[in-house]
Write a protein that holds these residues in place. Structure first.
Motif, short mmCIF file in Angstrom:
data_model
loop_
_atom_site.label_atom_id
_atom_site.label_comp_id
_atom_site.label_asym_id
_atom_site.label_seq_id
_atom_site.Cartn_x
_atom_site.Cartn_y
_atom_site.Cartn_z
N ALA A 364 -8.82 42.67 30.67
CA ALA A 364 -9.87 42.31 29.72
C ALA A 364 -10.79 41.24 30.30
O ALA A 364 -12.02 41.30 30.14
N GLU A 365 -10.22 40.26 30.98
CA GLU A 365 -11.04 39.21 31.57
C GLU A 365 -11.95 39.77 32.66
O GLU A 365 -13.11 39.37 32.79
N ARG A 366 -11.44 40.74 33.44
CA ARG A 366 -12.29 41.36 34.46
C ARG A 366 -13.45 42.11 33.82
O ARG A 366 -14.58 42.08 34.33
N ILE A 367 -13.19 42.78 32.71
CA ILE A 367 -14.26 43.49 32.00
C ILE A 367 -15.30 42.50 31.49
O ILE A 367 -16.51 42.70 31.63
N ARG A 368 -14.84 41.41 30.88
CA ARG A 368 -15.76 40.41 30.34
C ARG A 368 -16.66 39.85 31.44
O ARG A 368 -17.89 39.75 31.26
N LEU A 369 -16.07 39.50 32.57
CA LEU A 369 -16.85 38.93 33.67
C LEU A 369 -17.80 39.96 34.26
O LEU A 369 -18.94 39.64 34.62
N SER A 383 -16.59 39.76 23.45
CA SER A 383 -15.36 39.18 22.94
C SER A 383 -14.32 40.29 22.92
O SER A 383 -14.63 41.42 22.51
N ILE A 384 -13.11 39.98 23.38
CA ILE A 384 -12.09 41.02 23.55
C ILE A 384 -10.77 40.55 22.96
O ILE A 384 -10.29 39.44 23.25
N GLY A 385 -10.17 41.41 22.12
CA GLY A 385 -8.83 41.17 21.60
C GLY A 385 -7.82 42.05 22.30
O GLY A 385 -8.07 43.24 22.53
N VAL A 386 -6.68 41.48 22.64
CA VAL A 386 -5.65 42.18 23.42
C VAL A 386 -4.36 42.23 22.61
O VAL A 386 -3.93 41.21 22.05
N GLU A 409 -14.18 33.62 16.59
CA GLU A 409 -14.15 32.32 15.93
C GLU A 409 -14.14 31.17 16.93
O GLU A 409 -14.63 30.07 16.64
N ALA A 410 -13.58 31.41 18.12
CA ALA A 410 -13.49 30.35 19.13
C ALA A 410 -14.79 30.17 19.91
O ALA A 410 -14.85 29.34 20.83
N GLY A 411 -15.81 30.94 19.59
CA GLY A 411 -17.10 30.75 20.26
C GLY A 411 -17.63 31.97 20.99
O GLY A 411 -18.65 31.90 21.68
N ARG A 412 -16.94 33.12 20.89
CA ARG A 412 -17.36 34.36 21.53
C ARG A 412 -17.24 34.25 23.07
O ARG A 412 -16.86 33.23 23.61
N ASN A 413 -17.55 35.38 23.73
CA ASN A 413 -17.54 35.45 25.20
C ASN A 413 -16.20 34.97 25.76
O ASN A 413 -16.14 34.15 26.67
N ARG A 414 -15.12 35.55 25.20
CA ARG A 414 -13.79 35.17 25.66
C ARG A 414 -12.77 36.24 25.29
O ARG A 414 -13.08 37.18 24.56
N VAL A 415 -11.56 36.09 25.83
CA VAL A 415 -10.45 37.01 25.57
C VAL A 415 -9.39 36.28 24.78
O VAL A 415 -9.04 35.13 25.09
N ALA A 416 -8.88 36.93 23.72
CA ALA A 416 -7.77 36.38 22.94
C ALA A 416 -6.68 37.44 22.85
O ALA A 416 -6.96 38.65 22.88
N ARG A 417 -5.44 36.97 22.69
CA ARG A 417 -4.29 37.89 22.68
C ARG A 417 -3.64 37.95 21.32
O ARG A 417 -3.59 36.97 20.59
N GLY A 418 -3.09 39.13 21.03
CA GLY A 418 -2.43 39.31 19.74
C GLY A 418 -1.20 38.47 19.59
O GLY A 418 -0.81 38.10 18.49
N GLY A 419 -0.54 38.14 20.73
CA GLY A 419 0.68 37.35 20.67
C GLY A 419 0.44 35.87 20.52
O GLY A 419 1.38 35.08 20.37
N GLU A 420 -0.82 35.43 20.55
CA GLU A 420 -1.12 34.00 20.44
C GLU A 420 -1.06 33.55 18.98
O GLU A 420 -1.35 34.33 18.06
#
Length: 422
Positions: A364-369, A383-386, A409-420
């Motif tokens: 996901a981070e590679r896709i975002r970049l 913004s990507i959810g995993v 919610e954290a500011g967009r342009n980032r990756v967040a995980r379901g397990g967090e």
């Protein structure tokens, strides 16, 4: 898996061979990997056994027939690997007198799945027919194959003749019979496996044509005229050759059926704008993976940040072009065997087989970049959810949605995980 596939061929068990190939698909192998890591090494082993008189020519032909059948069965996966597109024309042929075309057929499947216009001429192609086909169809790349050493001089003679065409194609060669002495005398890449063929073809299309394909030192060892005769069948006689030819025709019939079904599938399962799979195709694949590989697969929910502002500020045409570019970048960044779809509007989704949540977050981070780097005017971010897949598709979707919401919610342009934690 390679050992089990070889054992299935040795015992003539087509069902067991198909089961191993299906297992490889479920583990995330793409078609080229199955060709290179299962079919090719197994058939090389079968060929070695035949050369040592450990198995009969009939057993060798049966193994070949089973391999053709397996390749035909997984061919639809090659077609579904990426959106339809035209990347150039590739012609593949076996040298005159050459009847072993399994490797050539495998290469054709991978190339067609990657979007190339493939002309497969098949076995024992006479030079006149080869030259006529090149003149009529003007391929960007011609691939010639030879697996029997006694047909190598014929292939060299054919290469020299093709090079004299007014508009000769770029050349690549392949086959077990090409030893170091021959390879060193050819100014053409030698393709060793299906996994290499896409890179080789792309390089050849991008590079200038090489006129002198055969080194003069090698050419001096080959007669200026075609050999008076060539071996048309194996020493085992016409029965086994007829058997192999029948199996090849049957496999090609399966492929043609798959092409027809694939054409209909495009109408029902492809997004008309981006060429990615649509929501309906995603639902089918999501259910399939959840039932088969829960816990070993990851889902990405991908959302374009501030798409409405881009659409309103730059116009719908720019917005559509941006969605197409995002889809293309996602597809190029994903790995073989991964699945991507347009979920709706400015939202995309990806399914990553045989991938942990940690590994999925890295993808996901590679896709975002990649999107941030490729799309700068106007600037586009994701913004990507995993989330890791579970057997319950609803819970998986909710987990991925919550992760996407946290990324927003954290500011967009980032990756967040379901397990967090929330």
């Amino acid at each position: 898996m390679a050992r089990r596939f070889g054992e299935a061929l040795r015992s003539g068990d087509a069902k067991a061979a198909e089961a191993v190939a299906e297992e490889a698909l479920q583990k995330g192998f793409d078609v080229a990997a199955i060709h290179a890591r299962l079919i090719t090494p197994a058939m090389n082993g079968i060929g070695a056994l035949w050369e040592q008189d450990v198995i009969s020519v009939g057993e060798e032909h049966l193994a070949t027939a089973i391999s053709h059948g397996v390749a035909a069965r997984i061919f639809p996966r090659a077609l579904r690997a990426s959106p339809p597109r035209s990347r150039g024309r590739v012609m593949l042929a076996a040298a005159q007198g050459e009847h072993h075309v399994l490797g050539l057929r495998l290469a054709a499947d991978v190339l067609e799945g990657a979007g190339y216009d493939v002309l497969f001429l098949g076995a024992d192609v006479p030079l006149a027919a080869l030259l006529d086909a090149c003149r009529i169809h003007e391929p960007d790349v011609l691939g010639l194959a030879v697996s029997m050493w006694l047909n190598v001089p014929t292939m060299i003679w054919e290469l020299r003749a093709v090079a004299k065409l007014e508009h000769p194609p770029a050349i690549m060669v392949g086959g077990r019979a090409l030893g170091p002495a021959v390879m060193n005398g050819l100014n053409a890449p030698v393709v060793a496996s299906s996994e290499e063929v896409l890179r080789v073809v792309a390089d050849l299309i991008a590079a200038p044509r090489v006129r002198e394909v055969v080194d003069p030192a090698l050419a001096s060892l080959v007669p200026l005229r075609a050999p008076a005769s060539v071996v048309a069948v194996d020493a085992g006689g016409a029965l086994q050759s007829s058997f192999s030819a029948t199996s090849l025709v049957a496999a090609d019939t399966v492929r043609e059926t798959a092409r027809h079904a694939f054409g209909l599938e495009q109408l029902a399962y492809r997004d008309g704008l981006t060429g990615l799979y649509n929501r309906r195709a995603f639902d089918d694949r999501f259910l399939e993976l959840s039932e088969a590989t829960a816990g070993d697969c990851t889902m990405l929910m991908i959302d374009v940040d501030e798409f409405k502002a881009i659409n309103d500020g730059y116009g719908h045409e720019t917005g559509d072009a941006m969605l197409v570019a995002v889809a293309r970048t996602i597809l190029q960044t994903l790995r073989p065997g991964d699945f991507a779809a347009r979920f709706g509007g400015d939202e995309f989704v990806a399914l990553l087989p045989a991938t942990t949540e940690d590994e999925g977050a890295a993808v996901a981070e590679r896709i975002r970049l990649a999107v941030a780097h490729a799309l700068r005017n106007p600037p586009v971010t994701l913004s990507i959810g995993v989330a890791a897949l579970s057997a319950n598709t609803r819970l998986t979707s909710q987990s991925a949605d919550r992760a996407l919401y946290r990324a927003k919610e954290a500011g967009r342009n980032r990756v967040a995980r379901g397990g967090e934690p929330s």
